[in-house]
Design a protein around this motif. Structure first.
Motif, PDB file in Angstrom:
ATOM      1  N   UNK A  53       5.389  15.823   8.569  1.00 39.73           N
ATOM      2  CA  UNK A  53       5.651  14.425   8.809  1.00 39.73           C
ATOM      3  C   UNK A  53       5.740  14.843  10.722  1.00 39.73           C
ATOM      4  N   UNK A  54       6.285  15.505  10.968  1.00 37.37           N
ATOM      5  CA  UNK A  54       6.138  16.018  11.878  1.00 37.37           C
ATOM      6  C   UNK A  54       6.020  16.639  13.074  1.00 37.37           C
ATOM      7  N   UNK A  55       5.241  16.721  14.074  1.00 33.92           N
ATOM      8  CA  UNK A  55       4.015  17.847  14.510  1.00 33.92           C
ATOM      9  C   UNK A  55       4.924  18.865  15.878  1.00 33.92           C
ATOM     10  N   UNK A  56       6.165  18.539  16.376  1.00 35.73           N
ATOM     11  CA  UNK A  56       7.582  19.443  17.163  1.00 35.73           C
ATOM     12  C   UNK A  56       8.726  19.129  16.643  1.00 35.73           C
ATOM     13  N   UNK A  57       9.781  20.143  17.533  1.00 35.00           N
ATOM     14  CA  UNK A  57      10.634  19.205  17.207  1.00 35.00           C
ATOM     15  C   UNK A  57      11.089  18.471  18.451  1.00 35.00           C
ATOM     16  N   UNK A  58      11.993  17.024  18.081  1.00 34.98           N
ATOM     17  CA  UNK A  58      12.149  16.414  18.651  1.00 34.98           C
ATOM     18  C   UNK A  58      13.005  15.632  17.744  1.00 34.98           C
ATOM     19  N   UNK A  59      13.253  14.451  19.045  1.00 36.33           N
ATOM     20  CA  UNK A  59      14.158  13.133  17.425  1.00 36.33           C
ATOM     21  C   UNK A  59      13.214  11.951  17.822  1.00 36.33           C
ATOM     22  N   UNK A  60      13.198  11.836  16.196  1.00 39.08           N
ATOM     23  CA  UNK A  60      11.847  10.582  15.278  1.00 39.08           C
ATOM     24  C   UNK A  60      12.638   9.884  14.720  1.00 39.08           C
ATOM     25  N   UNK A  61      12.563   8.664  15.032  1.00 39.66           N
ATOM     26  CA  UNK A  61      12.043   6.641  14.674  1.00 39.66           C
ATOM     27  C   UNK A  61      11.704   7.636  12.905  1.00 39.66           C
ATOM     28  N   UNK A  62      12.220   6.586  11.788  1.00 38.34           N
ATOM     29  CA  UNK A  62      11.427   6.839  11.291  1.00 38.34           C
ATOM     30  C   UNK A  62      12.248   5.556   9.820  1.00 38.34           C
ATOM     31  N   UNK A  63      11.113   5.335   9.343  1.00 36.65           N
ATOM     32  CA  UNK A  63      11.385   4.014   8.307  1.00 36.65           C
ATOM     33  C   UNK A  63      10.113   3.547   7.823  1.00 36.65           C
ATOM     34  N   UNK A  64      10.392   2.859   7.013  1.00 39.03           N
ATOM     35  CA  UNK A  64       8.621   2.017   5.847  1.00 39.03           C
ATOM     36  C   UNK A  64       9.103   0.620   5.696  1.00 39.03           C
ATOM     37  N   UNK A  65       7.475   0.626   5.653  1.00 37.57           N
ATOM     38  CA  UNK A  65       7.535  -0.850   5.106  1.00 37.57           C
ATOM     39  C   UNK A  65       6.767  -1.252   3.968  1.00 37.57           C
ATOM     40  N   UNK A  66       7.611  -2.214   3.076  1.00 40.26           N
ATOM     41  CA  UNK A  66       6.930  -2.525   1.830  1.00 40.26           C
ATOM     42  C   UNK A  66       6.310  -3.928   1.833  1.00 40.26           C
ATOM     43  N   UNK A  67       5.222  -3.889   0.769  1.00 41.86           N
ATOM     44  CA  UNK A  67       4.394  -5.167   1.472  1.00 41.86           C
ATOM     45  C   UNK A  67       3.630  -4.599  -0.250  1.00 41.86           C
ATOM     46  N   UNK A  68       3.614  -5.619  -1.265  1.00 40.91           N
ATOM     47  CA  UNK A  68       3.493  -5.624  -2.463  1.00 40.91           C
ATOM     48  C   UNK A  68       1.695  -5.228  -2.012  1.00 40.91           C
ATOM     49  N   UNK A  69       1.083  -3.975  -3.335  1.00 42.45           N
ATOM     50  CA  UNK A  69       0.162  -3.881  -2.879  1.00 42.45           C
ATOM     51  C   UNK A  69      -0.684  -4.991  -3.865  1.00 42.45           C
ATOM     52  N   UNK A  70      -0.398  -6.236  -4.290  1.00 44.11           N
ATOM     53  CA  UNK A  70      -0.653  -6.761  -5.275  1.00 44.11           C
ATOM     54  C   UNK A  70      -1.399  -8.452  -5.285  1.00 44.11           C
ATOM     55  N   UNK A  71      -2.453  -9.209  -4.904  1.00 41.14           N
ATOM     56  CA  UNK A  71      -2.579  -9.986  -4.398  1.00 41.14           C
ATOM     57  C   UNK A  71      -2.088 -11.434  -5.333  1.00 41.14           C
ATOM     58  N   UNK A  72      -0.877 -12.082  -4.848  1.00 44.21           N
ATOM     59  CA  UNK A  72      -0.915 -13.061  -6.520  1.00 44.21           C
ATOM     60  C   UNK A  72      -1.717 -14.177  -7.544  1.00 44.21           C
ATOM     61  N   UNK A  73      -3.168 -13.153  -6.389  1.00 43.85           N
ATOM     62  CA  UNK A  73      -4.113 -14.047  -7.696  1.00 43.85           C
ATOM     63  C   UNK A  73      -4.302 -13.482  -8.858  1.00 43.85           C
ATOM     64  N   UNK A  74      -4.111 -12.118  -8.730  1.00 47.60           N
ATOM     65  CA  UNK A  74      -4.793 -10.616  -9.455  1.00 47.60           C
ATOM     66  C   UNK A  74      -3.400 -10.422 -10.183  1.00 47.60           C
ATOM     67  N   UNK A  75      -1.941 -10.798 -10.269  1.00 48.62           N
ATOM     68  CA  UNK A  75      -1.304 -10.261 -10.542  1.00 48.62           C
ATOM     69  C   UNK A  75      -1.361 -10.956 -12.033  1.00 48.62           C
ATOM     70  N   UNK A  76      -0.800 -10.313 -13.046  1.00 47.06           N
ATOM     71  CA  UNK A  76      -0.692 -10.846 -14.378  1.00 47.06           C
ATOM     72  C   UNK A  76       0.530 -12.168 -14.737  1.00 47.06           C
ATOM     73  N   UNK A  77       1.657 -11.649 -14.323  1.00 48.89           N
ATOM     74  CA  UNK A  77       2.749 -12.565 -13.393  1.00 48.89           C
ATOM     75  C   UNK A  77       1.999 -13.374 -12.720  1.00 48.89           C
ATOM     76  N   UNK A  78       2.776 -14.995 -12.981  1.00 51.22           N
ATOM     77  CA  UNK A  78       2.797 -15.741 -11.915  1.00 51.22           C
ATOM     78  C   UNK A  78       3.953 -16.763 -11.355  1.00 51.22           C
ATOM     79  N   UNK A  79       5.121 -16.282 -12.195  1.00 47.61           N
ATOM     80  CA  UNK A  79       6.699 -16.849 -11.800  1.00 47.61           C
ATOM     81  C   UNK A  79       7.271 -16.307 -11.420  1.00 47.61           C
ATOM     82  N   UNK A  80       7.718 -15.885  -9.952  1.00 50.00           N
ATOM     83  CA  UNK A  80       9.030 -15.900  -9.595  1.00 50.00           C
ATOM     84  C   UNK A  80       8.255 -14.212  -9.088  1.00 50.00           C
ATOM     85  N   UNK A  81       7.097 -14.070  -8.876  1.00 50.66           N
ATOM     86  CA  UNK A  81       6.406 -12.791  -8.559  1.00 50.66           C
ATOM     87  C   UNK A  81       5.609 -12.487  -7.291  1.00 50.66           C
ATOM     88  N   UNK A  82       6.474 -11.072  -6.909  1.00 55.47           N
ATOM     89  CA  UNK A  82       6.813 -10.313  -5.269  1.00 55.47           C
ATOM     90  C   UNK A  82       5.429  -9.774  -5.458  1.00 55.47           C
TER      91      UNK A  82
END
Length: 187
Positions: free
Chosen positions: A129-158
């Protein structure tokens, strides 16, 4: 007179539906993404363990695609930057992706109630993950991989259209030798 009653009924129903839609949008926006790690100081010879949890902070249950993966097509994108803001690309790219046939299988969907979460973890060599010694900031971004139209669930779906949620950022120091010493529980 009947037409006036019908118009009033339609106006009332429209207002109710708009309030429900606004309420559902507020509920869905109450998702938080939290990332944790065992240590804040690592050595280049250490392993690093990262854990991510996606939690429903809203009052209403939400439904999510439950097979979280690493990479844009898996839902979670790991982000790393040096202390100066320079973005760092890990040695290998995360490339998890959903299998299209799972979109029509109810067992891949999970309902998350208030204060409940789903999560995932990963363990890697620090040098992956890190190429060499140093100080790093690490975070994640979440986005559902499923488009609304492709989901089996329609109500309250993220869905993908719900947008990205950015986690907290970890500030990690990477040194030359071994640094992270996590105690294991003993019985």
């Amino acid at each position: 007179m009947n037409s006036l009653k019908i118009v009033m009924w339609l106006v009332v129903m429209t207002i109710c539906c708009m309030r429900c839609a606004v309420s559902n949008a507020k509920d869905i926006s109450n998702i938080t993404v939290t990332m944790t790690s065992d240590c804040v100081n690592y050595g280049l010879v250490d392993n690093i363990s990262l854990r991510v949890r996606i939690e429903n902070q809203g009052p209403s249950p939400i439904v999510m695609y439950g097979k979280i993966g690493w990479g844009e097509l898996g839902g979670l994108t790991l982000k790393i930057a040096r202390a100066n803001g320079e973005v760092v690309q890990p040695e290998s790219l995360d490339a998890d992706m959903i299998i299209p046939s799972t979109l029509h299988d109810r067992s891949y969907y999970v309902t998350i109630f208030r204060s409940q979460f789903i999560g995932i973890s990963r363990v890697e060599r620090v040098t992956e993950l890190f190429p060499d010694a140093g100080k790093y900031k690490v975070w994640v971004e979440y986005m559902s991989p499923v488009p609304r139209d492709s989901s089996l669930v329609r109500h309250s779906f993220w869905s993908m259209e719900s947008g990205r949620v950015i986690s907290n950022a970890l500030i990690l120091s990477v040194g030359e030798g071994a640094s992270c010493k996590c105690e294991q529980k003993r019985d």
